[in-house]
Design a protein around this motif. Structure first.
Motif, PDB file in Angstrom:
ATOM      1  N   ARG A 125       5.039   3.964   2.131  1.00 11.34           N
ATOM      2  CA  ARG A 125       4.513   2.673   1.680  1.00 11.34           C
ATOM      3  C   ARG A 125       4.532   1.683   2.835  1.00 11.34           C
ATOM      4  O   ARG A 125       5.309   1.817   3.777  1.00 11.34           O
ATOM      5  N   SER A 126       3.657   0.683   2.708  1.00 12.38           N
ATOM      6  CA  SER A 126       3.539  -0.364   3.715  1.00 12.38           C
ATOM      7  C   SER A 126       3.523  -1.715   3.020  1.00 12.38           C
ATOM      8  O   SER A 126       2.807  -1.907   2.038  1.00 12.38           O
ATOM      9  N   SER A 127       4.296  -2.658   3.557  1.00 14.01           N
ATOM     10  CA  SER A 127       4.313  -4.017   3.012  1.00 14.01           C
ATOM     11  C   SER A 127       3.540  -4.985   3.899  1.00 14.01           C
ATOM     12  O   SER A 127       3.542  -6.194   3.651  1.00 14.01           O
ATOM     13  N   ASP A 128       2.895  -4.452   4.954  1.00 14.81           N
ATOM     14  CA  ASP A 128       2.130  -5.315   5.857  1.00 14.81           C
ATOM     15  C   ASP A 128       0.707  -4.799   6.052  1.00 14.81           C
ATOM     16  O   ASP A 128       0.159  -4.836   7.152  1.00 14.81           O
ATOM     17  N   GLN A 129       0.111  -4.292   4.961  1.00 14.72           N
ATOM     18  CA  GLN A 129      -1.291  -3.868   4.936  1.00 14.72           C
ATOM     19  C   GLN A 129      -1.582  -2.745   5.921  1.00 14.72           C
ATOM     20  O   GLN A 129      -2.666  -2.682   6.514  1.00 14.72           O
TER      21      GLN A 129
ATOM     22  N   THR B   4       2.627  -1.070   9.535  1.00 10.74           N
ATOM     23  CA  THR B   4       3.819  -0.223   9.667  1.00 10.74           C
ATOM     24  C   THR B   4       4.069   0.457   8.325  1.00 10.74           C
ATOM     25  O   THR B   4       3.667  -0.061   7.267  1.00 10.74           O
ATOM     26  N   TRP B   5       4.752   1.615   8.382  1.00  5.48           N
ATOM     27  CA  TRP B   5       4.971   2.415   7.187  1.00  5.48           C
ATOM     28  C   TRP B   5       6.423   2.845   7.099  1.00  5.48           C
ATOM     29  O   TRP B   5       7.100   3.003   8.103  1.00  5.48           O
ATOM     30  N   SER B   6       6.885   3.037   5.866  1.00  5.92           N
ATOM     31  CA  SER B   6       8.258   3.449   5.612  1.00  5.92           C
ATOM     32  C   SER B   6       8.481   4.896   6.024  1.00  5.92           C
ATOM     33  O   SER B   6       7.534   5.630   6.337  1.00  5.92           O
ATOM     34  N   ALA B   7       9.732   5.306   5.998  1.00  2.95           N
ATOM     35  CA  ALA B   7      10.050   6.727   6.175  1.00  2.95           C
ATOM     36  C   ALA B   7       9.478   7.502   4.992  1.00  2.95           C
ATOM     37  O   ALA B   7       9.462   7.014   3.862  1.00  2.95           O
ATOM     38  N   PRO B   8       8.961   8.699   5.217  1.00  7.15           N
ATOM     39  CA  PRO B   8       8.343   9.459   4.125  1.00  7.15           C
ATOM     40  C   PRO B   8       9.355   9.952   3.095  1.00  7.15           C
ATOM     41  O   PRO B   8      10.506  10.265   3.421  1.00  7.15           O
ATOM     42  N   VAL B   9       8.887  10.018   1.841  1.00  5.52           N
ATOM     43  CA  VAL B   9       9.673  10.521   0.716  1.00  5.52           C
ATOM     44  C   VAL B   9       8.965  11.749   0.155  1.00  5.52           C
ATOM     45  O   VAL B   9       7.735  11.767   0.040  1.00  5.52           O
TER      46      VAL B   9
ATOM     47  N   LEU C 289       0.844  -1.187   0.000  1.00  8.42           N
ATOM     48  CA  LEU C 289       0.000   0.000   0.000  1.00  8.42           C
ATOM     49  C   LEU C 289       0.883   1.240   0.000  1.00  8.42           C
ATOM     50  O   LEU C 289       1.992   1.220   0.546  1.00  8.42           O
ATOM     51  N   ALA C 290       0.398   2.304  -0.614  1.00  6.11           N
ATOM     52  CA  ALA C 290       1.093   3.590  -0.584  1.00  6.11           C
ATOM     53  C   ALA C 290       0.094   4.655  -0.157  1.00  6.11           C
ATOM     54  O   ALA C 290      -1.103   4.553  -0.435  1.00  6.11           O
ATOM     55  N   ALA C 291       0.586   5.666   0.534  1.00  7.97           N
ATOM     56  CA  ALA C 291      -0.271   6.753   0.989  1.00  7.97           C
ATOM     57  C   ALA C 291       0.529   8.048   0.967  1.00  7.97           C
ATOM     58  O   ALA C 291       1.774   8.038   0.924  1.00  7.97           O
ATOM     59  N   HIS C 292      -0.197   9.159   1.000  1.00  8.75           N
ATOM     60  CA  HIS C 292       0.490  10.452   1.065  1.00  8.75           C
ATOM     61  C   HIS C 292      -0.264  11.384   2.010  1.00  8.75           C
ATOM     62  O   HIS C 292      -1.446  11.172   2.333  1.00  8.75           O
ATOM     63  N   TRP C 293       0.424  12.404   2.491  1.00 14.31           N
ATOM     64  CA  TRP C 293      -0.198  13.507   3.215  1.00 14.31           C
ATOM     65  C   TRP C 293       0.584  14.770   2.893  1.00 14.31           C
ATOM     66  O   TRP C 293       1.619  14.743   2.208  1.00 14.31           O
ATOM     67  N   LEU C 294       0.086  15.902   3.382  1.00  9.45           N
ATOM     68  CA  LEU C 294       0.748  17.192   3.201  1.00  9.45           C
ATOM     69  C   LEU C 294       1.342  17.632   4.532  1.00  9.45           C
ATOM     70  O   LEU C 294       0.723  17.467   5.585  1.00  9.45           O
TER      71      LEU C 294
END
Length: 422
Positions: A145-149, A152-157, A124-129
């Motif tokens: 992005r998250s690889s476990d639905q 947990t989420w990656s560091a923001p890009v 999954l991928a998500a964004h915010w401002l």
């Protein structure tokens, strides 16, 4: 965006119909919509439970290729802190709420909201401002992005590389290949430069699994300031729709298409000829299947508010004349999907009184005939009511929308067939 507060258009009826007789004319389409057709009708809506708590807004829906349904939203707590949250629909109920991001310098806006997308590999991928520097309208896009639905989420890009304290937002995202994130956004870097003409641009980029930025590209050097972007993938390539801005301040809808040679030049979907020296904060949305593309949008050209839908059967290269689908006094704020026969289903807000609006949904036939508009819910016409979103899930559409008093995200199910049962 900054122009949201300076130029927000308030269409509470005066632009559409000024009398009962005019309302009758508008409801019948004022000469540019098709007759109603019972075979196109939708089933009765059923409100579902919502995982979002009071104080929530800006809902967004995502349905994966294997029919997993996700809802994301912005949650404001009693202490005014904000988080971006999500949940998944499982076995006729929402699972536990998961937090995408919290305790950050969010830029929270009623019209420019976080979105999610499912990638080809299941991530999954998500964004915010997020606010940058000290300017009131200095904020940037953050993508995770998250690889476990979503647990947990990656560091923001950050996908834009200008490094300027400027406006960046109104993002649409998509799965590019199996593991890359594609995205398009409105970019205000030109406004942050000395002697700026205060022009927004449209840019795209891709993000690799390791967070590396790829192919940041300028698509359009002058666009409307704060209308949502929309995108869909076709057999011929990706299509992006947005509201353009001419030198004469014409704010009509255009598309660009992704080809082997890059992005095409912007092309108008229809010549609405909406002259408006500001931003209506009312962008288009797109749906596609094969090389069929449909675009829904709002316009108030020539002092008449309308919601249109137009179809292309060549991947967005050309569009047929649009069909008017509103009920006579639309606010707009559209979303669109396709049913199994590639017939568009459009959701929008319709003003009923100065204090009350309705979330309406309607199907359009391949010949332009209209189904009866279905009322999903009543809400406010105020900007805090936001933008309803819809997604196809099995034999029904799922709608997510906001109420204002009290503020909160609601969810409803609408069968695509009037004989289907909840």
């Amino acid at each position: 965006m900054a122009h949201t507060h300076r130029f927000r258009i308030l269409l509470l009826g005066a632009l559409a119909c000024a009398s009962a007789s005019a309302l009758t004319a508008c409801t019948s389409g004022a000469g540019d919509s098709a007759p109603a057709s019972a075979s196109l009708d939708l089933g009765a809506p059923t409100e579902l439970s919502s995982p979002a708590q009071p104080g929530s807004n800006t809902p967004y829906l995502e349905v994966t290729a294997d029919q997993r349904l996700f809802l994301s939203w912005t949650q404001r707590a009693a202490d005014s802190s904000v988080s971006i949250q999500m949940a998944e629909w499982r076995d006729a109920a929402w699972d536990s709420t998961r937090t995408i991001a919290s305790q950050r310098q969010f830029f929270v806006n009623w019209a420019d909201f976080p979105v999610m997308t499912a990638l080809g590999n299941g991530d999954l991928a998500a964004h915010w401002l997020e606010r940058e520097a000290n300017g009131k309208y200095s904020y940037g896009v953050r993508v995770v992005r998250s690889s476990d639905q979503g647990r947990t989420w990656s560091a923001p890009v950050t996908p834009h590389t200008d490094g300027l304290a400027a406006e960046h937002g109104f993002v649409s995202m998509w799965a590019e290949g199996s593991d890359r994130i594609g995205l398009v956004w409105l970019d205000g870097r030109k406004s942050a430069m000395p002697d700026s003409a205060r022009e927004m641009t449209v840019r795209t980029a891709a993000i690799a699994p390791d967070g590396t930025l790829e192919r940041e590209t300028l698509v359009d050097a002058r666009t409307c300031d704060c209308c949502q972007t929309g995108t869909a993938g076709t057999r011929s390539g990706r299509v992006i729709a947005y509201r353009d801005r001419s030198a004469e301040e014409i704010r009509d809808i255009v598309v660009v298409r992704q080809t082997a040679g890059g992005w095409t030049e912007p092309q108008k979907v229809h010549n609405d000829d909406w002259h408006y020296p500001g931003c209506p904060v009312n962008g288009p949305q797109v749906a596609a299947a094969g090389d069929t593309v449909v675009i829904a949008w709002f316009t108030a050209a020539h002092d008449t508010a309308r919601v249109y839908v137009a179809r292309s059967v060549d991947g967005g290269a050309t569009f047929a004349a649009p069909v008017r689908i509103d009920d006579g006094n639309p606010i707009g704020r559209v979303d669109v999907l396709l049913d199994d026969q590639t017939r568009p289903v459009v959701v929008w807000l319709e003003q009923r009184t100065p204090e009350r609006s309705e979330v309406l949904v309607r199907r359009v036939g391949l010949d332009g005939a209209l189904g009866v508009p279905q009322v999903i819910a009543s809400t406010s016409g105020a900007r805090q009511s936001g933008f309803p979103r819809i997604a196809r899930h099995g034999d029904a559409l799922i709608a997510a929308y906001n109420t204002v008093t009290p503020m909160g995200v609601h969810v409803a199910r609408v069968p695509l067939s009037p004989t289907s049962k909840p």
